[in-house]
Design an enzyme around this catalytic site. Structure first.
Site, mmCIF file in Angstrom:
data_model
loop_
_atom_site.group_PDB
_atom_site.id
_atom_site.type_symbol
_atom_site.label_atom_id
_atom_site.label_comp_id
_atom_site.label_asym_id
_atom_site.label_seq_id
_atom_site.Cartn_x
_atom_site.Cartn_y
_atom_site.Cartn_z
ATOM 1 N N GLU A 313 46.848 39.828 20.569
ATOM 2 C CA GLU A 313 47.190 39.346 21.906
ATOM 3 C C GLU A 313 48.648 38.918 22.002
ATOM 4 O O GLU A 313 48.946 37.749 22.252
ATOM 5 C CB GLU A 313 46.322 38.107 22.150
ATOM 6 C CG GLU A 313 45.505 38.131 23.396
ATOM 7 C CD GLU A 313 44.423 37.063 23.315
ATOM 8 O OE1 GLU A 313 43.339 37.314 23.841
ATOM 9 O OE2 GLU A 313 44.653 35.987 22.734
ATOM 10 N N TYR A 357 61.478 22.435 23.383
ATOM 11 C CA TYR A 357 61.169 22.739 21.966
ATOM 12 C C TYR A 357 62.409 22.732 21.073
ATOM 13 O O TYR A 357 62.355 23.255 19.965
ATOM 14 C CB TYR A 357 60.550 24.134 21.829
ATOM 15 C CG TYR A 357 59.473 24.497 22.813
ATOM 16 C CD1 TYR A 357 58.250 23.836 22.804
ATOM 17 C CD2 TYR A 357 59.662 25.519 23.732
ATOM 18 C CE1 TYR A 357 57.253 24.194 23.685
ATOM 19 C CE2 TYR A 357 58.663 25.886 24.620
ATOM 20 C CZ TYR A 357 57.465 25.206 24.597
ATOM 21 O OH TYR A 357 56.483 25.569 25.464
ATOM 22 N N CYS A 384 70.041 17.278 37.282
ATOM 23 C CA CYS A 384 70.412 15.873 37.143
ATOM 24 C C CYS A 384 69.799 15.231 35.908
ATOM 25 O O CYS A 384 69.062 14.250 36.010
ATOM 26 C CB CYS A 384 69.988 15.125 38.393
ATOM 27 S SG CYS A 384 70.699 15.849 39.862
HETATM 28 N N1 LLP Z 1 46.733 34.295 23.151
HETATM 29 C C1 LLP Z 1 46.541 33.006 23.436
HETATM 30 C C2 LLP Z 1 45.172 32.489 23.575
HETATM 31 C C3 LLP Z 1 47.632 32.158 23.614
HETATM 32 O O1 LLP Z 1 47.430 30.887 23.911
HETATM 33 C C4 LLP Z 1 48.940 32.678 23.504
HETATM 34 C C5 LLP Z 1 50.098 31.825 23.701
HETATM 35 C C6 LLP Z 1 49.092 34.045 23.214
HETATM 36 C C7 LLP Z 1 47.966 34.822 23.030
HETATM 37 C C8 LLP Z 1 50.436 34.704 23.096
HETATM 38 O O2 LLP Z 1 51.165 34.206 22.025
HETATM 39 P P1 LLP Z 1 52.632 34.789 21.689
HETATM 40 O O3 LLP Z 1 52.452 36.193 21.164
HETATM 41 O O4 LLP Z 1 53.423 34.752 22.926
HETATM 42 O O5 LLP Z 1 53.144 33.862 20.644
HETATM 43 N N2 LLP Z 1 55.607 28.185 25.947
HETATM 44 C C9 LLP Z 1 55.730 28.328 24.503
HETATM 45 C C10 LLP Z 1 54.716 29.286 23.940
HETATM 46 C C11 LLP Z 1 53.295 28.883 24.247
HETATM 47 C C12 LLP Z 1 52.312 29.902 23.751
HETATM 48 C C13 LLP Z 1 50.988 29.637 24.342
HETATM 49 N N3 LLP Z 1 49.998 30.579 23.984
HETATM 50 C C14 LLP Z 1 57.150 28.765 24.179
HETATM 51 O O6 LLP Z 1 57.950 28.947 25.084
HETATM 52 O O7 LLP Z 1 57.496 28.884 23.012
#
Ligand code: LLP
Length: 455
Positions: A313, A357, A384
């Site tokens: 995913e 982060y 701001c």
């Molecule tokens: N599947 C599920 C159930 C997830 O919660 C996530 C990401 C993904 C797949 C996709 O993961 P990826 O391949 O993008 O790592 N806002 C944060 C990242 C939060 C990720 C949340 N879940 C950031 O900007 O680093």
């Protein structure tokens, strides 16, 4: 939140790199023109930015397509029953949903809003996986109405709710159960999700996950189709995935022995890390595919289990490096002996990742892309808050007011996490391909801001 402390700016040295040295963080088709301008898909980013206005996100379609195809290629290289599910939370629009469908991939939606966009794009509902640790009853009804292929269930309450709703409608809903494998992924605390102490999913200790599978097998209206895990995001160490797969395979065996049930799908979530800075060296999709697919196949063979359909995913690794943000430099403040602030016409509203982060980004001047970064500057936003910083003390070409500043690797979790703080209108998203460009999400207007303000 990390705000810059008064350390001398000289702490980070100019690195004399030009945009050509930043290829690892830039889109596939990025290049530098004879005029010294950044181009993507053959489009001059400086001309484009001046024509459409800034701030603006630009995304390289070929890059996104290549990443999706690479996932399919390297997963199916090792096993033919695979599914690549793009995680829409990284970036979603109707064009994105259509591109995902064109690449023969499935889609992960994590809210009713994401589902609505997918459906509006004509995305096949059977290929949608619905996620979330607290899906509302309305969202569950929307899933059942649409006929989404799988709901990934996070809790006993949700399982019961789906069973009740599906039974009332005489529907059968296929589900995966989200399990927390107890693996501490090597990443930022806020984006680590697979540990035992997590709001997500069913823990393996105290037999919770096994009880959940038992309930799923018993409840009317529910088809138990398999398991899901997601150990975190921006992960570099592939052994975190390998370790979690071993735990999941043990659990699949446990399910077989205790409940006599097979697990038809094992979804190992997303999480593959990307390069934000020049020295970053994430694993490739090819290596990741091998670790996941071979890991599952071997773990199943060893335990005498049938190898399930293997699903991944990915979100970030599909779109992060496809995107850049273009800003215009508005003011420059030099504090002698301390630092230089280069302020741009955006900031934490279009990229919250630095303040949330402590994310690291590169920056360069798109109209001086062939010149070396000989100075150190902090790229500040226009909002701001002192913490409204896009890059703290990074190398940059000497900036002038009116320059177009480019921040690469902003295709994931920037537009999707953007806000209207300070009543800032959100930037639009432009897609570029084969020397042409088009808006896929237009820039907001003040009328958009007023459209929900009913007086
Ligand atoms: N599947 C599920 C159930 C997830 O919660 C996530 C990401 C993904 C797949 C996709 O993961 P990826 O391949 O993008 O790592 N806002 C944060 C990242 C939060 C990720 C949340 N879940 C950031 O900007 O680093």
């Amino acid at each position: 939140m990390k705000s810059p402390t008064a350390t001398p700016a000289q702490a980070v040295q100019a690195d004399y790199k030009t945009a050509a040295d930043l290829a690892a963080v830039l889109p596939l088709t990025a290049a530098v023109s004879d005029a010294g301008h950044l181009t993507i898909a053959g489009i001059d980013m400086v001309t484009l930015a001046r024509e459409v206005g800034t701030a603006v996100y630009v995304m390289d379609v070929l890059h996104i397509r290549t990443q999706l195809q690479d996932y399919r290629r390297w997963m199916s290289y090792h096993w033919d029953d695979i599914d690549v599910i793009y995680a829409g939370k990284a970036f979603l629009s109707r064009s994105m949903a259509r591109l995902v469908a064109d690449c023969d991939c499935s889609l992960d939606v994590s809210s009713g809003g994401e589902l609505a966009i997918a459906l509006a794009a004509g995305f096949p509902a059977a290929r949608i996986y619905s996620h979330g640790n607290n899906k509302t009853t309305t969202e569950l009804i929307e899933c059942l109405d649409a006929g989404v292929g799988h709901i990934v269930v996070d809790s006993f309450e949700e399982l019961q709710r789906i069973s009740d709703l599906a039974s009332e409608r005489d529907q059968q809903q296929a589900v995966l159960l989200r399990v927390t494998p107890g693996i501490e992924a090597d990443t930022h605390d806020y984006i680590r999700t697979g540990a035992e102490d997590s709001k997500f999913g069913f823990g393996l200790n105290q037999g919770l996950a096994l009880s959940a599978v038992k309930r799923a097998l018993e409840l009317p209206g529910i088809i138990y189709d398999g398991l899901h895990m997601h150990i975190g995001s921006q992960i570099y160490a592939l052994n975190s995935f390998a370790a979690a797969i071993e735990v999941m395979a043990d659990f699949m065996l446990h399910i077989r022995e205790e409940l006599g049930a097979d697990t038809a799908i094992l979804n190992t979530g997303g999480g593959l890390g990307v390069a934000y800075g020049v020295p970053d060296d994430p694993a490739s999709i090819k290596d990741y595919g091998k670790v996941v697919v071979d890991g599952i196949k071997e773990a199943c063979e060893l335990r005498g289990l049938k190898t399930p359909r293997i699903a991944v995913e990915p979100g970030r690794s599909v779109v992060a490096n496809a995107g850049v943000t273009l800003y215009t430099v508005g003011t420059i403040k030099e504090i002698p002996g301390i630092r230089t602030y280069v302020s741009v016409d955006g900031g934490m509203t279009d990229n919250i990742r630095t303040s949330l982060y402590q994310a690291h980004y590169e920056a360069f001047i798109a109209n001086k892309a062939d010149q070396p970064r000989t100075v150190t500057a902090t790229i500040a936003g226009k909002h701001c808050e002192s913490g409204d910083i896009v890059v703290s003390d990074g190398p940059l070409q000497p900036a002038r007011v009116g320059d177009i500043l480019c921040v690469p690797a902003t295709g994931a979790y920037c537009q999707s996490m953007s806000s209207n703080y300070n009543k800032q209108v959100r930037p639009g998203v432009i897609w570029v391909e084969n020397e042409t460009w088009r808006w896929v999400v237009r820039r907001e207007t003040y009328d958009d801001l007023l459209s929900c303000d009913v007086g």
